[in-house]
Motif scaffolding. Structure first.
Motif, PDB file in Angstrom:
ATOM      1  N   ALA A  30      34.022  32.904 -40.342  1.00 19.88           N
ATOM      2  CA  ALA A  30      35.167  33.596 -40.925  1.00 19.88           C
ATOM      3  C   ALA A  30      34.933  35.097 -40.985  1.00 19.88           C
ATOM      4  N   GLU A  31      33.677  35.491 -41.179  1.00 20.81           N
ATOM      5  CA  GLU A  31      33.370  36.920 -41.305  1.00 20.81           C
ATOM      6  C   GLU A  31      33.156  37.602 -39.965  1.00 20.81           C
ATOM      7  N   PHE A  32      32.447  36.939 -39.048  1.00 23.35           N
ATOM      8  CA  PHE A  32      32.028  37.619 -37.826  1.00 23.35           C
ATOM      9  C   PHE A  32      32.800  37.182 -36.580  1.00 23.35           C
ATOM     10  N   GLU A  33      33.445  36.022 -36.618  1.00 23.09           N
ATOM     11  CA  GLU A  33      34.279  35.574 -35.504  1.00 23.09           C
ATOM     12  C   GLU A  33      35.604  35.053 -36.062  1.00 23.09           C
ATOM     13  N   PRO A  34      36.375  35.929 -36.689  1.00 20.21           N
ATOM     14  CA  PRO A  34      37.596  35.464 -37.370  1.00 20.21           C
ATOM     15  C   PRO A  34      38.598  34.783 -36.444  1.00 20.21           C
ATOM     16  N   ALA A  35      38.672  35.205 -35.198  1.00 17.96           N
ATOM     17  CA  ALA A  35      39.618  34.554 -34.278  1.00 17.96           C
ATOM     18  C   ALA A  35      39.216  33.096 -34.049  1.00 17.96           C
ATOM     19  N   SER A  36      37.918  32.851 -33.864  1.00 15.95           N
ATOM     20  CA  SER A  36      37.443  31.468 -33.703  1.00 15.95           C
ATOM     21  C   SER A  36      37.656  30.671 -34.979  1.00 15.95           C
ATOM     22  N   ALA A  37      37.379  31.302 -36.109  1.00  9.51           N
ATOM     23  CA  ALA A  37      37.534  30.607 -37.392  1.00  9.51           C
ATOM     24  C   ALA A  37      38.979  30.168 -37.602  1.00  9.51           C
ATOM     25  N   LYS A  38      39.925  31.009 -37.234  1.00 11.21           N
ATOM     26  CA  LYS A  38      41.339  30.665 -37.417  1.00 11.21           C
ATOM     27  C   LYS A  38      41.763  29.533 -36.482  1.00 11.21           C
ATOM     28  N   ARG A  39      41.131  29.433 -35.310  1.00  9.56           N
ATOM     29  CA  ARG A  39      41.489  28.379 -34.357  1.00  9.56           C
ATOM     30  C   ARG A  39      40.968  27.015 -34.779  1.00  9.56           C
ATOM     31  N   ILE A  40      39.869  26.994 -35.530  1.00 17.55           N
ATOM     32  CA  ILE A  40      39.258  25.721 -35.885  1.00 17.55           C
ATOM     33  C   ILE A  40      40.184  24.917 -36.790  1.00 17.55           C
ATOM     34  N   ALA A  41      40.495  23.708 -36.365  1.00 17.15           N
ATOM     35  CA  ALA A  41      41.330  22.810 -37.165  1.00 17.15           C
ATOM     36  C   ALA A  41      40.555  21.585 -37.632  1.00 17.15           C
ATOM     37  N   GLU A  42      39.411  21.335 -36.987  1.00 14.22           N
ATOM     38  CA  GLU A  42      38.628  20.133 -37.275  1.00 14.22           C
ATOM     39  C   GLU A  42      37.155  20.475 -37.142  1.00 14.22           C
ATOM     40  N   VAL A  43      36.336  19.929 -38.012  1.00 12.96           N
ATOM     41  CA  VAL A  43      34.907  20.209 -37.970  1.00 12.96           C
ATOM     42  C   VAL A  43      34.126  18.899 -37.932  1.00 12.96           C
ATOM     43  N   GLU A  66      33.340  12.194 -52.295  1.00 12.44           N
ATOM     44  CA  GLU A  66      34.599  12.781 -51.843  1.00 12.44           C
ATOM     45  C   GLU A  66      34.369  14.142 -51.187  1.00 12.44           C
ATOM     46  N   TYR A  67      35.274  14.474 -50.258  1.00 13.62           N
ATOM     47  CA  TYR A  67      35.283  15.814 -49.673  1.00 13.62           C
ATOM     48  C   TYR A  67      35.856  16.816 -50.664  1.00 13.62           C
ATOM     49  N   ARG A  68      35.427  18.062 -50.496  1.00 12.45           N
ATOM     50  CA  ARG A  68      35.955  19.161 -51.304  1.00 12.45           C
ATOM     51  C   ARG A  68      36.642  20.165 -50.376  1.00 12.45           C
ATOM     52  N   GLN A  69      37.942  19.928 -50.137  1.00 11.01           N
ATOM     53  CA  GLN A  69      38.694  20.847 -49.285  1.00 11.01           C
ATOM     54  C   GLN A  69      38.783  22.237 -49.898  1.00 11.01           C
ATOM     55  N   ASP A  70      38.695  22.326 -51.237  1.00  8.48           N
ATOM     56  CA  ASP A  70      38.724  23.642 -51.863  1.00  8.48           C
ATOM     57  C   ASP A  70      37.506  24.472 -51.461  1.00  8.48           C
ATOM     58  N   LEU A  71      36.366  23.819 -51.246  1.00  9.05           N
ATOM     59  CA  LEU A  71      35.169  24.540 -50.824  1.00  9.05           C
ATOM     60  C   LEU A  71      35.271  24.943 -49.353  1.00  9.05           C
ATOM     61  N   ILE A  72      35.872  24.067 -48.525  1.00  7.02           N
ATOM     62  CA  ILE A  72      36.112  24.436 -47.129  1.00  7.02           C
ATOM     63  C   ILE A  72      37.012  25.667 -47.063  1.00  7.02           C
ATOM     64  N   LYS A  73      38.054  25.660 -47.865  1.00  5.30           N
ATOM     65  CA  LYS A  73      38.981  26.799 -47.879  1.00  5.30           C
ATOM     66  C   LYS A  73      38.288  28.057 -48.378  1.00  5.30           C
ATOM     67  N   LEU A  74      37.395  27.903 -49.358  1.00  7.05           N
ATOM     68  CA  LEU A  74      36.622  29.040 -49.862  1.00  7.05           C
ATOM     69  C   LEU A  74      35.787  29.648 -48.740  1.00  7.05           C
ATOM     70  N   ALA A  75      35.268  28.805 -47.845  1.00  8.10           N
ATOM     71  CA  ALA A  75      34.393  29.276 -46.775  1.00  8.10           C
ATOM     72  C   ALA A  75      35.156  29.879 -45.606  1.00  8.10           C
ATOM     73  N   VAL A  76      36.192  29.163 -45.124  1.00  7.60           N
ATOM     74  CA  VAL A  76      36.800  29.556 -43.854  1.00  7.60           C
ATOM     75  C   VAL A  76      38.247  30.021 -44.008  1.00  7.60           C
ATOM     76  N   GLY A  77      38.817  29.864 -45.205  1.00  5.71           N
ATOM     77  CA  GLY A  77      40.147  30.394 -45.455  1.00  5.71           C
ATOM     78  C   GLY A  77      41.277  29.402 -45.313  1.00  5.71           C
ATOM     79  N   HIS A  78      41.010  28.201 -44.801  1.00  2.00           N
ATOM     80  CA  HIS A  78      42.052  27.180 -44.684  1.00  2.00           C
ATOM     81  C   HIS A  78      41.388  25.808 -44.673  1.00  2.00           C
ATOM     82  N   GLU A  79      42.173  24.774 -44.953  1.00  2.00           N
ATOM     83  CA  GLU A  79      41.644  23.421 -44.937  1.00  2.00           C
ATOM     84  C   GLU A  79      41.425  22.953 -43.503  1.00  2.00           C
ATOM     85  N   LEU A  80      40.508  21.999 -43.332  1.00  2.00           N
ATOM     86  CA  LEU A  80      40.177  21.480 -42.013  1.00  2.00           C
ATOM     87  C   LEU A  80      40.253  19.959 -42.017  1.00  2.00           C
TER      88      LEU A  80
END
Length: 477
Positions: free
Chosen positions: A139-152, A189-203
């Motif tokens: 999210a910090e150094f490759e924001p374009a890639s981070a925005k494209r990621i929909a699944e991890v 359980e998954y924590r989507q709030d933590l994913i969003k904290l890291a990358v800016g959106h849910e995955l």
């Protein structure tokens, strides 16, 4: 006779074993390195996942998988494979050993308010190896890639998906999921709030399967089990139960034990991982392990084998010489800015054999302290399995039972994670409540004498603790 296979895709190579599903006897095995880009070496921190498939194909040559009815997959933990909304790889996979995410891990720690909220959320304080730290780095150094990621996905998730022909439903297991930083072994359980904290959106994240639940079948009809991470697979391959601990002496020390519940440690020293059986694998780590022995050997102008020979020429306590092995700081105990300390130097003790033994005793006393951290949280330690090349040194094998105060099990050399993946495949194939009983052949057990050896070991540990507390009073108690 049913035959099952286990695939272990580690950082540098693929190992495959084909086993008798009932007994666990290894029938065939193969291995192959991961092809690396020209000019790179085993320290590569990102890679095209297709490389793992090429390596798998190379390892499986010669009819290794002939007659196999079920396959389990183990792989290196904590990695990151990011896919876009169409399931296309966004960028090369980031591996667990990528140091660039150290700053991202620190930023995440602060973003949630420090260690305590993280421990409450996921049972651990995420470090640079965790998947969530890599998401933050992107999210910090490759924001374009981070925005494209929909699944991890994790490495083992991706390999399972490839074996199954890339189905729409992606899966993982609780063991590997517990190393992501956004799935909690405490709540399951998954924590989507933590994913969003890291990358800016849910995955989109994979479904977490039960221990014996199959991930599916290949187009050819082979059953593929849930798979898991390497440490969890090794635990399954070694046949660990509650009361069993593992000490792996590599560049760092990895210490974990099978436990019946998640450990929540407010200090963050213990990371609460899940295992591959429905239980838990609380883990602590030391920054200093085999490197302490290598550095001391180099100082004495010898190698590890020579250091071991020298150490056995000394006696317990090293004539009063004590080495605090904090050469690179230390994680357990928390001494990030410490350096190594050598004390007790007298005319009669300043000899190569005493320094050699002080290095072995100091390294193992530090590991014994880490085992005590697990015990302080109610984790039973009745046997200690000793892994790693340094763990096979005669001096380490002789001294470890004294300092650990418990029987030390030396398993045979082998691909334990691959065997664990195969055992999981046999379990999924059988559909039984517990995994099949597979005996571990050619195991050596070194048990301390309950009176003499324990007294000697306690004296050495007390000598070490006195110096540690004098030099680092914050470790007292």
């Amino acid at each position: 006779m049913a035959i099952v296979a286990g695939i272990d895709s580690s950082t540098t190579r693929t190992r495959i074993v084909a086993c008798d599903a009932e007994t666990g006897a290894v029938l065939r095995q193969g291995r192959a390195p991961h092809p690396l880009p020209e000019g790179e070496d085993a320290r590569t921190t990102e890679i095209d996942p297709q490389t793992w498939l090429h390596s798998l194909g190379d390892a499986a040559t010669g009819g290794l998988l002939e007659g196999v009815t079920a396959i389990g997959v183990s792989a290196q933990q904590h990695g990151l494979i990011g896919l876009d909304a169409g399931g296309v790889l966004v960028r090369p996979a980031l591996l667990w050993n990528d140091p660039r995410s150290a700053g991202a891990a620190a930023a995440l720690l602060d973003a949630l308010g420090g260690p305590q909220p993280w421990v409450e959320a996921i049972g651990a304080v995420p470090g640079p190896t965790y998947t969530i730290a890599k998401l933050r780095w992107l999210a910090e150094f490759e924001p374009a890639s981070a925005k494209r990621i929909a699944e991890v996905l994790l490495p083992h998730d991706w390999l399972v998906s490839q074996l199954l022909g890339s189905p729409k439903r992606r899966t993982t297991d609780r063991g590997d999921a517990s190393g992501t930083g956004y799935w909690s072994p405490v709540t399951g359980e998954y924590r989507q709030d933590l994913i969003k904290l890291a990358v800016g959106h849910e995955l989109r994240v994979p479904d977490v399967l039960g221990p014996a639940e199959p991930a599916g079948h290949t187009p050819e009809g082979l059953l593929i089990s849930a798979g898991t991470g390497e440490n969890m697979a090794a635990s399954l391959g070694l046949g660990l139960n509650v009361g069993d601990a593992v000490v792996s002496i590599g560049g760092n020390g990895t210490i974990f034990a099978v436990h019946d519940r998640a450990v929540v440690d407010p200090t963050g020293l213990v990371s609460s991982f899940a295992d591959a059986t429905g239980r838990h694998l609380p883990m602590v780590a030391t920054l200093n392990a085999a490197q302490v022995l290598r550095s001391t050997a180099a100082m004495l102008g010898t190698d590890l084998e020579g250091l071991s020979t020298l150490a056995l020429q000394s006696s317990p306590g090293s004539y009063g010489m004590v080495l605090l092995p904090y050469l690179d700081g230390e994680r357990t105990p928390k001494l990030p800015h410490a350096a190594g300390t050598l004390t007790g130097m007298r005319a009669e003790s300043m000899a190569p054999q005493h320094l050699a033994r002080a290095a072995v005793e100091g390294m193992l006393c530090n590991v014994a302290d880490a085992l005590d951290v697990l015990r302080s949280h109610g984790v039973a330690v009745e046997r200690v399995f000793l892994l790693g090349a340094a763990g096979r040194l005669p001096a380490v094998r002789e001294i470890a039972p004294l300092l650990f105060g418990k029987p030390v099990v030396i398993p045979p050399a082998g691909d334990h994670a691959a065997r664990g993946a195969a055992r999981q495949a046999a379990w999924s194939l059988a559909g039984t409540p517990e995994p099949p009983r597979w005996e571990l052949p050619d195991t050596t057990v070194l048990a301390p004498d309950q009176e003499h050896d324990l007294a000697v070991g306690n004296a050495v540990r007390q000598q070490f603790a006195a110096v540690r507390e004098q030099m680092h009073p914050e470790t007292k108690g």
